[in-house]
Design an enzyme around this catalytic site. Structure first.
Site, PDB file in Angstrom:
ATOM      1  N   CYS A  30       0.828  -1.205   0.000  1.00 26.84           N
ATOM      2  CA  CYS A  30       0.000   0.000   0.000  1.00 26.84           C
ATOM      3  C   CYS A  30       0.867   1.262   0.000  1.00 26.84           C
ATOM      4  O   CYS A  30       1.578   1.528   0.970  1.00 26.84           O
ATOM      5  CB  CYS A  30      -0.909  -0.047   1.226  1.00 26.84           C
ATOM      6  SG  CYS A  30      -1.733   1.496   1.626  1.00 26.84           S
ATOM      7  N   CYS A  33       0.185   3.749   2.772  1.00 25.98           N
ATOM      8  CA  CYS A  33       0.662   3.167   4.035  1.00 25.98           C
ATOM      9  C   CYS A  33       2.158   3.425   4.198  1.00 25.98           C
ATOM     10  O   CYS A  33       2.628   3.720   5.310  1.00 25.98           O
ATOM     11  CB  CYS A  33       0.412   1.658   4.074  1.00 25.98           C
ATOM     12  SG  CYS A  33      -1.325   1.176   4.005  1.00 25.98           S
TER      13      CYS A  33
END
Length: 105
Positions: A30, A33
């Site tokens: 991600c 992230c």
């Protein structure tokens, strides 16, 4: 640096903590992230005396994210006294995360 946490350790380390706890639900693939991760690590140092900070890899741990309805990552949840005190999904700057933390602390 924030410690990694697993489903097995969640209740004891987060819900029973005597300090508020910030949990970063993330995954290695991600992009947002990866942007939030270093900020969470900084926060773990900056607030070390007032807050516990953990990261939970949602690919390796599915029970806790399902329990809290995590459908998008990164999701940051602040727990206080075993309850969700604040939650935010998506990338955000450190200043915004700190504002949310200060309202809970």
């Amino acid at each position: 640096m924030a410690d990694q946490i697993t489903d097995a350790a969640f209740d004891e380390s987060v819900l029973k903590s005597d300090l508020p706890v910030l949990v970063d639900f993330w995954a290695p693939w991600c992009g947002p992230c990866r942007a939030v991760g270093p900020i969470v690590d900084e926060i773990s140092k900056d607030y070390a005396d007032r807050l516990r900070v953990f990261k939970m890899n949602v690919d390796e741990n599915s029970i806790t994210p399902a329990k809290y309805g995590i459908r998008a990552i990164p999701t940051l949840i602040i727990f206080k006294n075993g309850q969700v005190a604040a939650q935010h999904t998506g990338s955000m700057p450190k200043e915004e995360i700190c504002k949310i933390l200060e309202t809970v602390l």
